[in-house]
Every structure is written in structure tokens, then in C-alpha cells.
Write an enzyme that holds these catalytic residues in place. Structure first.
Site, mmCIF file in Angstrom:
data_model
loop_
_atom_site.group_PDB
_atom_site.id
_atom_site.type_symbol
_atom_site.label_atom_id
_atom_site.label_comp_id
_atom_site.label_asym_id
_atom_site.label_seq_id
_atom_site.Cartn_x
_atom_site.Cartn_y
_atom_site.Cartn_z
ATOM 1 N N HIS A 1 12.763 38.776 -50.746
ATOM 2 C CA HIS A 1 12.488 38.379 -52.166
ATOM 3 C C HIS A 1 12.297 39.313 -53.234
ATOM 4 O O HIS A 1 11.469 39.262 -54.185
ATOM 5 C CB HIS A 1 11.170 37.653 -51.890
ATOM 6 N N HIS B 1 16.555 36.247 -56.815
ATOM 7 C CA HIS B 1 16.684 35.763 -55.345
ATOM 8 C C HIS B 1 16.515 34.339 -55.116
ATOM 9 O O HIS B 1 15.808 33.669 -56.151
ATOM 10 C CB HIS B 1 15.700 36.446 -54.192
ATOM 11 N N ASP C 1 15.005 31.162 -52.812
ATOM 12 C CA ASP C 1 14.154 30.813 -51.711
ATOM 13 C C ASP C 1 14.754 29.755 -50.858
ATOM 14 O O ASP C 1 15.223 28.671 -51.575
ATOM 15 C CB ASP C 1 12.738 30.162 -52.330
ATOM 16 N N HIS D 1 11.696 29.416 -46.034
ATOM 17 C CA HIS D 1 10.534 30.406 -46.546
ATOM 18 C C HIS D 1 8.981 29.698 -46.248
ATOM 19 O O HIS D 1 8.118 30.631 -45.823
ATOM 20 C CB HIS D 1 10.591 30.468 -48.161
ATOM 21 N N HIS E 1 6.014 25.437 -53.953
ATOM 22 C CA HIS E 1 6.688 25.908 -53.044
ATOM 23 C C HIS E 1 6.882 24.685 -52.061
ATOM 24 O O HIS E 1 8.106 24.309 -51.779
ATOM 25 C CB HIS E 1 6.604 26.984 -52.028
ATOM 26 N N GLU F 1 14.250 32.530 -58.185
ATOM 27 C CA GLU F 1 13.357 33.384 -58.549
ATOM 28 C C GLU F 1 13.662 34.766 -59.210
ATOM 29 O O GLU F 1 14.820 35.141 -58.603
ATOM 30 C CB GLU F 1 12.082 33.434 -57.580
HETATM 31 ZN ZN LIG Z 1 10.854 33.978 -53.285
#
Ligand SMILES: [Zn+2]
Length: 208
Positions: A47, A51, A53, A57, A160, A172
């Protein structure tokens, strides 16, 4: 066709989310030291910097980085700008017509924070209600301009869970400072790291 690189450079100055491995480029071989070539080892979090997710995650059984849909990661994306410093919620998002949007990149004050190598915990995140709002409107790829989509240390990480739980992809660490709101073609290509909960990505926008 102007290309805008919205990827943050990976170097010793890139801010690191608390607890994650800082980025370093370790010299293994160097011509200047008498070696035949230059060879480095990268040390970084999955991360680090810009990057994606993957659902992995937050969900052990969810798809990992190598399984993310390229169809979702490439294509028309809308950049919106949100002035609120309190968070990205339904009130802020409702000011934009997202009815046609599968990919949404949210520009905030955060993009100014990249000028500093320090991690800024007061960055702007997406609220739980904001995450539901996006999923309910069919947004499948959500990009944010700091190191987490989540408001800092929000208990239970609801944004998330809502986004990744709905099968959305979160990008992100974008730097949208030089990007005007509007429509672009997005190219987001995360590394094909098998089993990874996230993966560094190069993200480029092409204007019309
Ligand atoms: Zn992340």
C-alpha cells in the site's frame, strides 16, 4: 491528447501510512562500487504510494491483486472536486451527477499534502454513508488522493468494508493536484502480485 501522470513518485520522501513499511531502494550491486551492473531491491508496503486495494485487504476469501478486472481498471473516469474538509459523504457527492459513472476519482485538499514527506492524519476520507452512496449508484472504481479511502482510524474501517465488500476497486494515493474536474480516459495498471491485498499501480489520465 494530453497525458497526466497522477502517480506519486516512489522515493524516500513518499509519506507512509503509520505502521506500513517505508519505501526504500536498497543497493545490491553498484557499478560505482566495482560491480558489473546496478541492481536494487525494493522494500515497500503493498500500500505504498499510488496503489489499488483488492477485496483481500479486508476479506480473507476476497480476490487478491492479480484477480482485479482490467476492464474496470481501464476506461472512462470522472474526476470531481470536493471542497469539504470534514469528509466525503452523500451531501458532497449529491452535488455531482454520477449516473453514468463506473469510475470516479475524488479530488480534495489531500492532493496538496503530497508536497510534504510527513504523513498527515487529518486527510479527507470517505464516510460510511458516502461509501454506500457510491455503491448504490453503481460506481465500481473509486480513486482518492491520499493514502487511504478511510477517514483516519475510523473504527471498523466501514468505507473499506462497504466498497470492497461490494466488489468495488479502490485506488488510493493519487495526486490529482494538476487535474481539472471532468471526464478522462484512465489507465490504472497495478502490479500482478499473486495473493496481495494491494498492489502499487501506475495511473495515467488522458484528457479529451
Ligand atoms: Zn490501500
Amino acid at each position: 491528447m494530453k497525458l497526466i501522470d497522477v502517480t506519486v513518485p516512489l522515493d524516500a520522501r513518499v509519506p507512509v501510512y503509520p505502521g506500513n513499511t517505508p519505501f526504500t531502494l536498497e543497493a545490491i550491486k553498484r557499478i560505482a562500487r566495482g560491480d558489473s551492473s546496478n541492481v536494487s531491491t525494493l522494500h515497500m508496503s503493498a500500500h505504498s504510494g499510488t496503489h489499488v486495494d483488492a477485496p483481500r485487504h479486508f476479506f480473507d476469501a476476497g480476490p487478491a491483486a492479480e484477480a482485479l478486472s482490467l476492464e474496470l481498471l481501464l476506461g472512462r473516469a470522472r474526476v470531481i472536486e470536493i471542497a469539504s474538509r470534514a469528509g466525503v459523504g452523500p451531501d458532497e457527492l449529491a452535488q455531482h451527477d454520477l449516473s453514468q459513472d463506473v469510475r470516479l476519482l475524488i479530488k480534495t485538499h489531500n492532493s496538496r499534502l503530497w508536497a510534504s514527506p510527513r504523513f498527515h492524519p487529518d486527510y479527507i476520507g470517505v464516510t460510511e454513508e458516502g461509501a454506500h452512496y457510491l455503491v448504490d449508484r453503481g460506481v465500481k472504481v473509486i480513486g482518492v488522493d491520499y493514502l487511504s479511502v478511510e477517514q483516519f482510524k475510523n473504527p471498523g474501517a466501514p468505507a473499506h468494508h462497504v466498497l470492497l465488500g461490494a466488489g468495488a476497486i479502490v485506488i488510493e494515493g493519487l495526486n490529482l493536484r494538476d487535474v481539472q474536474p471532468g471526464e478522462y480516459e484512465m489507465f490504472c495498471l497495478p502490479l500482478r502480485v499473486v495473493g496481495a491485498d494491494g498492489a502499487p499501480a501506475r495511473v495515467v489520465l488522458r484528457g479529451n
